[in-house]
Write an enzyme that holds these catalytic residues in place. Sequence first.
Site, mmCIF file in Angstrom:
data_model
loop_
_atom_site.group_PDB
_atom_site.id
_atom_site.type_symbol
_atom_site.label_atom_id
_atom_site.label_comp_id
_atom_site.label_asym_id
_atom_site.label_seq_id
_atom_site.Cartn_x
_atom_site.Cartn_y
_atom_site.Cartn_z
ATOM 1 N N GLY A 71 0.835 -1.195 0.000
ATOM 2 C CA GLY A 71 0.000 0.000 0.000
ATOM 3 C C GLY A 71 0.873 1.250 0.000
ATOM 4 C CB THR A 72 4.080 1.966 1.735
ATOM 5 O OG1 THR A 72 3.561 1.716 3.045
ATOM 6 C CG2 THR A 72 5.100 3.098 1.789
ATOM 7 C CG ASN A 151 -4.183 4.658 9.577
ATOM 8 O OD1 ASN A 151 -4.382 5.690 8.925
ATOM 9 N ND2 ASN A 151 -3.104 4.494 10.311
ATOM 10 C CD GLN A 179 -6.986 0.676 8.118
ATOM 11 O OE1 GLN A 179 -7.877 -0.009 8.612
ATOM 12 N NE2 GLN A 179 -5.712 0.409 8.323
ATOM 13 C CB SER A 199 -2.343 -2.778 1.546
ATOM 14 O OG SER A 199 -1.371 -3.655 2.070
ATOM 15 C CB ALA A 200 -2.753 -8.232 -0.326
ATOM 16 C CG HIS A 201 -0.580 -6.308 5.121
ATOM 17 N ND1 HIS A 201 -0.636 -5.937 6.448
ATOM 18 C CD2 HIS A 201 -0.055 -5.253 4.463
ATOM 19 C CE1 HIS A 201 -0.141 -4.709 6.572
ATOM 20 N NE2 HIS A 201 0.207 -4.270 5.386
ATOM 21 C CB THR A 237 10.209 -10.564 -11.587
ATOM 22 O OG1 THR A 237 11.288 -10.409 -12.511
ATOM 23 C CG2 THR A 237 9.542 -11.918 -11.791
ATOM 24 C CB CYS A 325 3.772 3.610 11.283
ATOM 25 S SG CYS A 325 2.748 2.656 10.178
#
Length: 387
Positions: A71-72, A151, A179, A199-201, A237, A325
């Site tokens: 995401g960053t 967030n 979020q 973001s996937a996580h 890749t 963070c």
Amino acid sequence: MKRIYLDHAATTPARPEVVQAMFPYFTDSFGNPSSVYSYGAEAREAMTEAREKVANLIGSKADEIVFTGSGTEADNYAIQGIAYANQDKGKHIITTPLEHHAVLDTCHWMEKRGFDVTYLPVDKYGIIDPNDVKKAITDRTTLITIMHANNEIGTIEPIAEIGKIAKEMGVYFHSDAVQTAGHMPIDVNQLGVDLLSMSAHKLYGPKGTGALYIRKGTKIDKYLHGGEQEKNRRASTENVAGIVGFGFAAELAQQELVEEITRITALRDKLISGISQRIDDIYLTGHPTKRLPNNVNMRIDYVEGESILLNLDIEGICASSGSACTSSSLDPSHVMLALGVPHDQARSTIRFSLGRMTTEEEIKRVLDILPKIVQRLRSMSPLIKRS
Ligand SMILES: *Cc1c(COP(=O)(O)O)cnc(C)c1O
């Protein structure tokens, strides 16, 4: 002791079925998607399918999705890519003081490189007034970047209204939806955004995989240079397994979205009202209703958020005192300060972010333990006013 994880805004566990779906792309189907032989084709097909699933989640076309490393990275790409590609028009960016550091620090960095950044005012709930966005736009403005939901405090911004203004004024509009993607319905056309980060996580997929939605026709510079992957929009890749996991997690999130929002909102409100009934001198931070379904953020006066966290941890309960963070430093969160909360009170906040495995029993346990912790800490606190 069974752990109670209430920090889903920081990260979510990858779903076992998602990990299972990723596995073959490390082993049997390990090919490089850029290769011409069939190994490459297998990986390519898997990525095509994943791209469609992520696009479906936000109502975009598949070829408007560029996979990134996080995401960053999506935030950095959006801001730097638009700012540099359009600098002949002007060097002005509009944002808010509530953004995630991925946006905020990128904006600070752009300021050092000769760009002007306007930080919009926010109300006590952290909501941006679309009229303030309109007033801030000049003929040199190329980008507005405002997060979909915060967030830390969970406040949801009026993105669709701002989107209309951005379109009217011909300014690119980016939203950090890390979020909200997979947690709330999103339609990029209804929101009127040109760029959107995911973001996937944060939606039960793997870490290290994100995506940037880029509306067709958007003038943007490449951010990572090298190969011509992702239709020459992002060199590297591809993280095939990660992308497959992201796609599957997005598909599952979409299937369960409506049901999950109802369930988790009820738990959220139970936690908020339970805390309010059991503890004095507490305040809900963020908007009461324009709020992420899974976010509870309370200011608990006369105690430090950090001390509550450590005591909760002893009881096996994982929460947060702000964003993941900033919690390693003792500085109060920039979000609290932007809301006008004084320094000492800003350090008295605690965030619980609920998830798909969160149960009613877990909420009850928090409601049993938290008041005792607060009472004990307050009895030792030099901060408390004693009457
Ligand atoms: C977690 C988060 C990010 C960063 O995403 P990563 O994939 O962890 O880099 C950006 N913005 C918001 C709002 C977040 O919550």
